[in-house]
Motif scaffolding. Sequence first.
Motif, PDB file in Angstrom:
ATOM      1  N   MET A   1     123.197 -21.133  -3.481  1.00 23.90           N
ATOM      2  CA  MET A   1     122.853 -20.101  -4.594  1.00 23.90           C
ATOM      3  C   MET A   1     121.246 -19.977  -4.508  1.00 23.90           C
ATOM      4  O   MET A   1     120.651 -20.962  -4.237  1.00 23.90           O
ATOM      5  N   THR A   2     120.679 -18.792  -4.954  1.00 22.71           N
ATOM      6  CA  THR A   2     119.482 -18.441  -5.191  1.00 22.71           C
ATOM      7  C   THR A   2     119.073 -18.900  -6.423  1.00 22.71           C
ATOM      8  O   THR A   2     119.467 -18.456  -7.338  1.00 22.71           O
ATOM      9  N   ILE A   3     118.041 -19.638  -6.578  1.00 20.72           N
ATOM     10  CA  ILE A   3     117.450 -20.101  -7.821  1.00 20.72           C
ATOM     11  C   ILE A   3     115.925 -19.715  -7.611  1.00 20.72           C
ATOM     12  O   ILE A   3     115.370 -20.318  -6.724  1.00 20.72           O
ATOM     13  N   LYS A   4     115.260 -19.005  -8.787  1.00 24.39           N
ATOM     14  CA  LYS A   4     113.852 -18.582  -8.633  1.00 24.39           C
ATOM     15  C   LYS A   4     112.984 -18.945 -10.008  1.00 24.39           C
ATOM     16  O   LYS A   4     111.961 -18.927 -10.102  1.00 24.39           O
ATOM     17  N   THR A   5     113.845 -20.078 -10.925  1.00 27.79           N
ATOM     18  CA  THR A   5     113.337 -20.606 -11.928  1.00 27.79           C
ATOM     19  C   THR A   5     113.406 -21.970 -12.073  1.00 27.79           C
ATOM     20  O   THR A   5     114.270 -22.507 -11.627  1.00 27.79           O
ATOM     21  N   ALA A   6     112.119 -22.655 -12.539  1.00 22.85           N
ATOM     22  CA  ALA A   6     112.362 -24.138 -12.678  1.00 22.85           C
ATOM     23  C   ALA A   6     111.513 -24.538 -13.930  1.00 22.85           C
ATOM     24  O   ALA A   6     110.723 -23.773 -14.606  1.00 22.85           O
ATOM     25  N   MET A   7     111.746 -25.752 -14.310  1.00 23.56           N
ATOM     26  CA  MET A   7     111.083 -26.477 -15.349  1.00 23.56           C
ATOM     27  C   MET A   7     110.631 -27.784 -14.982  1.00 23.56           C
ATOM     28  O   MET A   7     110.922 -28.272 -14.135  1.00 23.56           O
ATOM     29  N   ILE A   8     109.246 -27.834 -15.127  1.00 21.38           N
ATOM     30  CA  ILE A   8     108.633 -29.267 -14.872  1.00 21.38           C
ATOM     31  C   ILE A   8     108.378 -30.004 -16.200  1.00 21.38           C
ATOM     32  O   ILE A   8     107.815 -29.433 -17.045  1.00 21.38           O
ATOM     33  N   LEU A   9     109.115 -31.156 -16.483  1.00 19.88           N
ATOM     34  CA  LEU A   9     108.998 -31.747 -17.496  1.00 19.88           C
ATOM     35  C   LEU A   9     107.648 -32.664 -17.605  1.00 19.88           C
ATOM     36  O   LEU A   9     107.269 -33.696 -16.827  1.00 19.88           O
ATOM     37  N   ALA A  10     106.473 -31.995 -18.345  1.00 20.84           N
ATOM     38  CA  ALA A  10     105.177 -32.950 -18.226  1.00 20.84           C
ATOM     39  C   ALA A  10     104.611 -33.311 -19.535  1.00 20.84           C
ATOM     40  O   ALA A  10     103.417 -33.449 -19.664  1.00 20.84           O
ATOM     41  N   ALA A  11     105.426 -33.624 -20.605  1.00 24.93           N
ATOM     42  CA  ALA A  11     105.236 -33.700 -21.986  1.00 24.93           C
ATOM     43  C   ALA A  11     104.924 -35.078 -22.335  1.00 24.93           C
ATOM     44  O   ALA A  11     104.679 -35.289 -23.627  1.00 24.93           O
ATOM     45  N   GLY A  12     105.114 -36.132 -21.631  1.00 28.13           N
ATOM     46  CA  GLY A  12     105.025 -37.348 -21.721  1.00 28.13           C
ATOM     47  C   GLY A  12     103.932 -37.846 -22.104  1.00 28.13           C
ATOM     48  O   GLY A  12     102.915 -37.479 -21.906  1.00 28.13           O
ATOM     49  N   LEU A  13     103.766 -39.155 -22.979  1.00 25.76           N
ATOM     50  CA  LEU A  13     102.551 -39.914 -23.523  1.00 25.76           C
ATOM     51  C   LEU A  13     101.817 -40.713 -22.279  1.00 25.76           C
ATOM     52  O   LEU A  13     100.385 -40.716 -22.269  1.00 25.76           O
ATOM     53  N   GLY A  14     102.446 -41.214 -21.168  1.00 23.28           N
ATOM     54  CA  GLY A  14     101.881 -41.947 -20.018  1.00 23.28           C
ATOM     55  C   GLY A  14     101.256 -43.002 -20.627  1.00 23.28           C
ATOM     56  O   GLY A  14     100.244 -43.669 -20.333  1.00 23.28           O
ATOM     57  N   VAL A  49     110.593 -20.945  -5.412  1.00 22.08           N
ATOM     58  CA  VAL A  49     110.685 -20.722  -6.722  1.00 22.08           C
ATOM     59  C   VAL A  49     109.156 -20.492  -7.196  1.00 22.08           C
ATOM     60  O   VAL A  49     108.190 -21.449  -7.226  1.00 22.08           O
ATOM     61  N   SER A  50     109.277 -19.581  -7.995  1.00 23.25           N
ATOM     62  CA  SER A  50     107.758 -19.080  -8.225  1.00 23.25           C
ATOM     63  C   SER A  50     107.770 -18.980 -10.114  1.00 23.25           C
ATOM     64  O   SER A  50     106.644 -18.757 -10.497  1.00 23.25           O
ATOM     65  N   ASN A  51     108.841 -18.701 -10.543  1.00 29.18           N
ATOM     66  CA  ASN A  51     108.888 -18.646 -12.131  1.00 29.18           C
ATOM     67  C   ASN A  51     108.988 -20.105 -12.652  1.00 29.18           C
ATOM     68  O   ASN A  51     110.217 -20.662 -12.669  1.00 29.18           O
ATOM     69  N   ILE A  52     108.059 -20.740 -13.162  1.00 21.58           N
ATOM     70  CA  ILE A  52     107.875 -22.040 -13.725  1.00 21.58           C
ATOM     71  C   ILE A  52     107.354 -22.287 -15.094  1.00 21.58           C
ATOM     72  O   ILE A  52     106.460 -21.512 -15.418  1.00 21.58           O
ATOM     73  N   VAL A  53     108.208 -22.936 -15.679  1.00 19.41           N
ATOM     74  CA  VAL A  53     107.904 -23.384 -17.128  1.00 19.41           C
ATOM     75  C   VAL A  53     107.461 -24.835 -17.234  1.00 19.41           C
ATOM     76  O   VAL A  53     108.006 -25.601 -16.634  1.00 19.41           O
ATOM     77  N   VAL A  54     106.322 -25.115 -17.933  1.00 18.51           N
ATOM     78  CA  VAL A  54     105.713 -26.710 -17.810  1.00 18.51           C
ATOM     79  C   VAL A  54     105.709 -27.017 -19.483  1.00 18.51           C
ATOM     80  O   VAL A  54     104.827 -26.045 -20.218  1.00 18.51           O
TER      81      VAL A  54
END
Length: 244
Positions: A1-14, A49-54
């Motif tokens: 299927m075609t997917i154009k949206t993604a989320m990157i999980l980047a909120a960790g404390l490291g 995939v060009s629509n990205i939420v971080v």
Amino acid sequence: MTIKTAMILAAGLGTRMRPITETLPKPLVEVAGKPLIAYGLEALGRAGVSNIVVNVHYLAPLLVDWLSAWPGADIRISDETAELLDSGGGIVNALPMLGNEPFLVLNADTFWLEEPGATPDNLARMMDRFDPESMDILLMTARLDQATGHTGAGDFTIAEDGRLHRYKGDGDPVIYAGAIVLHPRIFKGISEKRFSLNRCFDAAISQGRLFGTAMRGHWLTVGTPEAIGEAEAARSAYLGEVVQ
């Protein structure tokens, strides 16, 4: 299927990456001259995939500023500076930007090296594989011998039809390799604001709707300062082996 949206999980404390992360958010820690999050952004770009939420939390202004200069994508920020929501809660918080259709989820602090010459690449194969009629979640998986930096025994076992079950010491384990295709209906009925995606994995397993697809290439996770050199050495060795 075609997917154009993604989320990157980047909120960790490291926290395990200190002292580097005392002044730098972990997604901006460099491996082989490139911030960790850039590997995921490049993979999304290859997949179209060009629509990205971080999502951001720790040292958020530094990461937001860096993301603002990333070309070729519409990157929106899900602000968790007031409260860290964990992996599942972070996605639910961002759902108004992600929509009601299946989307990709990537970890910002792990990445993979594509198998040179293999087409389609891993994210394209995941999108082709995802069947919303039979699946709620599709995970990219890696064998233990495909991984650098992983210290656990393994996360799941995979059946012949691709269904995943928690690894309990029997069978050949695979690792969850930091990439997901997810249908947001998996969050229905969850009222807690802060929760882990593991809760959704287990719910999908109970309904026979958690599947895996095998990664082609090499997967790397970088959890400590010492692991940076290990990842860079593994990257050089893998790329050197495959071009010979």
